[in-house]
Design a protein around this motif. Structure first.
Motif, mmCIF file in Angstrom:
data_model
loop_
_atom_site.group_PDB
_atom_site.id
_atom_site.type_symbol
_atom_site.label_atom_id
_atom_site.label_comp_id
_atom_site.label_asym_id
_atom_site.label_seq_id
_atom_site.Cartn_x
_atom_site.Cartn_y
_atom_site.Cartn_z
ATOM 1 N N PHE A 53 0.831 -1.206 0.000
ATOM 2 C CA PHE A 53 0.000 0.000 0.000
ATOM 3 C C PHE A 53 0.870 1.262 0.000
ATOM 4 N N LEU A 54 1.937 1.221 0.771
ATOM 5 C CA LEU A 54 2.829 2.376 0.838
ATOM 6 C C LEU A 54 3.534 2.584 -0.491
ATOM 7 N N PHE A 55 3.995 1.501 -1.080
ATOM 8 C CA PHE A 55 4.669 1.625 -2.366
ATOM 9 C C PHE A 55 3.725 2.190 -3.427
ATOM 10 N N GLU A 56 2.496 1.695 -3.477
ATOM 11 C CA GLU A 56 1.536 2.185 -4.471
ATOM 12 C C GLU A 56 1.278 3.672 -4.295
ATOM 13 N N ALA A 57 1.241 4.130 -3.041
ATOM 14 C CA ALA A 57 1.040 5.564 -2.783
ATOM 15 C C ALA A 57 2.232 6.371 -3.291
ATOM 16 N N VAL A 58 3.450 5.884 -3.033
ATOM 17 C CA VAL A 58 4.666 6.575 -3.480
ATOM 18 C C VAL A 58 4.755 6.567 -4.999
ATOM 19 N N PHE A 59 4.484 5.411 -5.587
ATOM 20 C CA PHE A 59 4.596 5.286 -7.033
ATOM 21 C C PHE A 59 3.559 6.157 -7.742
ATOM 22 N N THR A 60 2.338 6.148 -7.226
ATOM 23 C CA THR A 60 1.276 6.968 -7.813
ATOM 24 C C THR A 60 1.631 8.447 -7.722
ATOM 25 N N LYS A 61 2.212 8.846 -6.585
ATOM 26 C CA LYS A 61 2.639 10.239 -6.414
ATOM 27 C C LYS A 61 3.716 10.597 -7.444
ATOM 28 N N ALA A 62 4.691 9.690 -7.632
ATOM 29 C CA ALA A 62 5.770 9.932 -8.594
ATOM 30 C C ALA A 62 5.229 10.014 -10.015
ATOM 31 N N ASP A 112 6.327 -5.023 -12.058
ATOM 32 C CA ASP A 112 4.903 -5.333 -11.904
ATOM 33 C C ASP A 112 4.144 -4.652 -13.035
ATOM 34 N N ALA A 113 4.109 -5.311 -14.198
ATOM 35 C CA ALA A 113 3.511 -4.715 -15.395
ATOM 36 C C ALA A 113 2.025 -4.424 -15.228
ATOM 37 N N VAL A 118 -3.714 0.180 -12.947
ATOM 38 C CA VAL A 118 -4.134 1.056 -11.853
ATOM 39 C C VAL A 118 -3.916 2.513 -12.251
ATOM 40 N N LEU A 119 -2.768 2.778 -12.876
ATOM 41 C CA LEU A 119 -2.436 4.143 -13.284
ATOM 42 C C LEU A 119 -3.351 4.634 -14.398
ATOM 43 N N GLN A 120 -3.690 3.738 -15.323
ATOM 44 C CA GLN A 120 -4.547 4.126 -16.452
ATOM 45 C C GLN A 120 -5.914 4.628 -15.991
ATOM 46 N N ALA A 121 -6.346 4.149 -14.847
ATOM 47 C CA ALA A 121 -7.668 4.527 -14.342
ATOM 48 C C ALA A 121 -7.658 5.885 -13.649
#
Length: 204
Positions: A53-62, A112-113, A118-121
């Motif tokens: 969950f933390l990684f997804e938050a960081v990655f989405t922010k980036a 993680d292709a 998730v990003l496309q949405a």
């Protein structure tokens, strides 16, 4: 009941970003992130109950830093040649301020292709359709050489992204320091624009 503090959450995300940049998703540890943020592990788990969950938050922010910028240029009302120039100038200027982003985004998308879905949405994800229609019309009108919009977009991305992905290698091969590299990237703005426009322009 506890409430989450926005400043603490931002502080955690910044600390996690530093650790994920150094170690990647698999190599990072929650305790290391807590130490970087100056909080205990229990507090970290209160805000983010798992590393995923933390990684997804960081990655989405980036990703959210760069995606809207790409989308803005692709969809602005300018001619194709101007769009190529604007994209290149905007991208290189942006990457000089956030040099870690290309490696971070591409490394983790390769790991993680499926996360691209998730990003496309998310709002602001680059919409390629207007650029594609513009290229197809220019080809049809005979103002540029026949080329698929997909290929031109890959050329545009590749020429802009690679120097930042391979920055240490480029500096090593050319035996240049950070200042010289930055100057070289400024020159790349005109180089890339010229290469692509000369490649597709119909010469009279």
């Amino acid at each position: 009941m506890k409430t989450k503090d926005e400043n603490t959450e931002d502080h955690i995300l910044n600390a996690a970003e530093n650790v994920f940049q150094r170690k990647g998703m698999d190599g990072a540890r929650m305790q290391e992130i807590a130490d970087e943020a100056g909080i205990n592990k229990a507090m970290l788990h209160y805000y983010y109950r798992s590393k995923r969950f933390l990684f997804e938050a960081v990655f989405t922010k980036a990703f959210s830093l760069i995606a809207p910028e790409i989308n803005r240029v692709l969809n602005e009302d300018t001619g194709l040649f101007q769009k190529i120039e604007n994209f290149t100038h905007s991208y290189i200027t942006f990457m000089q301020k956030h040099p870690y982003l290309p490696n971070f985004v591409i490394q983790e998308l390769n790991r993680d292709a499926d996360f691209i879905k998730v990003l496309q949405a998310k709002k602001g994800f680059p919409d390629f359709r207007k650029f594609q229609a513009q290229v197809e019309k220019e080809v049809q009108d005979g103002t540029i050489k026949p080329i698929k919009a997909e290929q031109l977009f890959i050329h545009l991305l590749s020429l802009n992204i690679f120097p930042f992905l391979a920055a240490p290698l480029i500096k090593g091969f050319l035996k240049i320091d950070d200042s010289e590299y930055k100057h070289l990237m400024e020159e790349r703005k005109e180089e890339i624009t010229g290469i692509l426009i000369n490649y597709i322009q119909v010469k009279e």
